[in-house]
Design an enzyme around this catalytic site. Structure first.
Site, PDB file in Angstrom:
ATOM      1  N   GLU A 105       0.833  -1.213   0.000  1.00  0.00           N
ATOM      2  CA  GLU A 105       0.000   0.000   0.000  1.00  0.00           C
ATOM      3  C   GLU A 105       0.864   1.258   0.000  1.00  0.00           C
ATOM      4  O   GLU A 105       2.069   1.197   0.297  1.00  0.00           O
ATOM      5  CB  GLU A 105      -0.949   0.004   1.201  1.00  0.00           C
ATOM      6  CG  GLU A 105      -0.250   0.019   2.544  1.00  0.00           C
ATOM      7  CD  GLU A 105      -1.126   0.585   3.660  1.00  0.00           C
ATOM      8  OE1 GLU A 105      -1.615   1.720   3.506  1.00  0.00           O
ATOM      9  OE2 GLU A 105      -1.286  -0.091   4.687  1.00  0.00           O
ATOM     10  N   LYS A 122      -3.172  -1.729  15.730  1.00  0.00           N
ATOM     11  CA  LYS A 122      -2.651  -0.892  16.810  1.00  0.00           C
ATOM     12  C   LYS A 122      -3.653  -0.753  17.934  1.00  0.00           C
ATOM     13  O   LYS A 122      -4.853  -0.805  17.710  1.00  0.00           O
ATOM     14  CB  LYS A 122      -2.390   0.514  16.266  1.00  0.00           C
ATOM     15  CG  LYS A 122      -1.104   0.627  15.523  1.00  0.00           C
ATOM     16  CD  LYS A 122      -0.645   2.088  15.539  1.00  0.00           C
ATOM     17  CE  LYS A 122       0.682   2.190  14.834  1.00  0.00           C
ATOM     18  NZ  LYS A 122       0.521   2.243  13.383  1.00  0.00           N
TER      19      LYS A 122
HETATM   20  N1  PSU Z   1      -2.825   1.500  10.759  1.00  0.00           N
HETATM   21  C1  PSU Z   1      -1.488   1.527  10.899  1.00  0.00           C
HETATM   22  N2  PSU Z   1      -0.741   2.090   9.922  1.00  0.00           N
HETATM   23  C2  PSU Z   1      -1.307   2.619   8.785  1.00  0.00           C
HETATM   24  C3  PSU Z   1      -2.723   2.556   8.657  1.00  0.00           C
HETATM   25  C4  PSU Z   1      -3.445   2.000   9.661  1.00  0.00           C
HETATM   26  O1  PSU Z   1      -0.970   1.059  11.911  1.00  0.00           O
HETATM   27  O2  PSU Z   1      -0.594   3.146   7.917  1.00  0.00           O
HETATM   28  C5  PSU Z   1      -3.362   3.104   7.406  1.00  0.00           C
HETATM   29  C6  PSU Z   1      -3.681   1.963   6.408  1.00  0.00           C
HETATM   30  O3  PSU Z   1      -3.565   2.449   5.099  1.00  0.00           O
HETATM   31  C7  PSU Z   1      -5.137   1.646   6.710  1.00  0.00           C
HETATM   32  C8  PSU Z   1      -5.670   3.025   7.005  1.00  0.00           C
HETATM   33  O4  PSU Z   1      -5.836   1.031   5.651  1.00  0.00           O
HETATM   34  O5  PSU Z   1      -4.634   3.681   7.732  1.00  0.00           O
HETATM   35  C9  PSU Z   1      -6.947   2.983   7.808  1.00  0.00           C
HETATM   36  O6  PSU Z   1      -7.482   4.252   7.895  1.00  0.00           O
HETATM   37  P1  PSU Z   1      -8.946   4.441   8.514  1.00  0.00           P
HETATM   38  O7  PSU Z   1      -8.800   4.115   9.970  1.00  0.00           O
HETATM   39  O8  PSU Z   1      -9.258   5.889   8.260  1.00  0.00           O
HETATM   40  O9  PSU Z   1      -9.838   3.497   7.769  1.00  0.00           O
END
Ligand code: PSU
Ligand code: MN
Length: 312
Positions: free
Chosen positions: A29, A165
């Site tokens: 990604e 996390k």
């Molecule tokens: N969690 C992490 N590192 C990240 C992300 C999430 O520990 O880089 C990024 C990933 O791209 C994930 C996105 O798909 O954040 C999720 O965002 P949201 O919570 O807005 O869906």
């Protein structure tokens, strides 16, 4: 690839050939680059992670949207653009944002959700990342549940991560995945890992002893037409793991800062990620890089095993 997709999606010749011949390919990604790590460490990481996949005998395929085109496989110039994120102009594209970015010619980084979508379009089955999005703490009032979980429910891609996390409610995230029918696998571990830490207190559905166990599971899941994704939790290597209690404190502090700043919606995750880096004086960044490289190695080994079993 369906013909109409060709109007919107560019696949590099190397990736297209590997997919065509059933060779192992691992998707990566770009949100982790543009919104998850600072420059220039993100650029160094972007190149290194592609190398470790090659070292394991698979082809790397980093995803993004560049000038309104979906890209499966990026040039070095694309990587620099995404990592520099000058003026904060690189969007963070989830499923709802993807058609808007294509219609308006925008440039943006793909999250777990959109990387899975592009991987599926390009015929790529395995995807390595750092951590997935999930059910946020307090989701019972904020409704903040990452689109990543819906994508795992529906899109046939196996995602290798270091868990979720503790900015998230890991218990509720796993409940959601159960409801959506997503198998959660521990790579040699009985607990779903919590990104910086090897344990979370929550068990997995299946302990894979080796990469080929995951390849076999994927073969069966897609072979019986269940579709949808598979989630593999691969714990951070022991030497880079951070102390659970220390990180719990850091995360509570980051969550309090987000609340005080009134951060909401898609900005929440990037805000928390940056705050954690700041509060740990950069220690969390080193761990983040190492666990993501470790996931890339694991994903490459799974993809190699899957290709050998000739089960595409
Ligand atoms: N969690 C992490 N590192 C990240 C992300 C999430 O520990 O880089 C990024 C990933 O791209 C994930 C996105 O798909 O954040 C999720 O965002 P949201 O919570 O807005 O869906
Ligand atoms: Mn959200």
């Amino acid at each position: 690839m369906k013909d109409e997709l060709r109007n919107y999606l560019d696949i590099t010749p190397e990736v297209a050939e590997a997919v065509e011949k059933g060779r192992p390919v691992v998707a990566l990604e770009s949100t982790i680059l543009s919104h998850g790590m600072p420059y220039p460490q993100n650029l160094e990481f972007a190149k290194r992670v592609e190398e470790v996949i090659r070292e394991r005998g698979a082809v790397p395929c980093t995803m993004a949207v560049i000038n309104g085109r979906m890209k499966a496989g990026l040039s070095e110039e694309d990587l620099v653009l995404l990592c520099k994120n000058e003026g904060g102009k690189i969007g963070k594209l989830s499923r709802r944002d993807l058609p808007i970015a294509l219609a308006t010619g925008a440039t943006g980084a793909t999250t777990v959700t959109t990387t899975m979508i592009l991987a599926h379009y390009a015929g790529v089955r395995f995807f390595a990342t750092g951590g997935i999005g999930g059910v946020h703490r307090g989701a019972e009032t904020s409704f903040d549940i990452s689109a990543d979980l819906q994508e795992l429910a529906h899109t046939p891609v196996c995602v290798i991560c270091a868990g979720a996390k503790m900015i998230l409610d890991i218990g509720l995230t796993l409940e959601y995945l159960e409801t959506m029918g997503v198998p959660v696998v521990g790579m040699g571990c009985e607990q779903f890992p919590s990104f910086y830490c090897r344990q979370s207190g929550f068990g997995v559905d299946y302990v894979a002893e080796k990469p080929s166990d995951v390849a076999r599971l994927a073969q069966v899941k897609w072979g019986i037409n269940l579709g949808g994704g598979i989630l593999v939790g691969n714990p951070v290597p022991e030497e880079y793991a951070l102390d659970f209690d220390y990180m719990s404190g850091v995360i509570d502090e980051a969550l309090a800062a987000a609340k005080a700043a009134g951060v909401k919606g898609k900005d929440t995750t990037p805000f928390l990620l940056a705050k954690v880096v700041e509060l740990t004086g950069g220690d969390s960044l080193a761990t983040n890089i190492e666990l993501a490289l470790n996931n890339a190695r694991c994903a490459a080994e799974i993809a190699v095993a899957y290709a050998k079993e000739d089960c595409q």
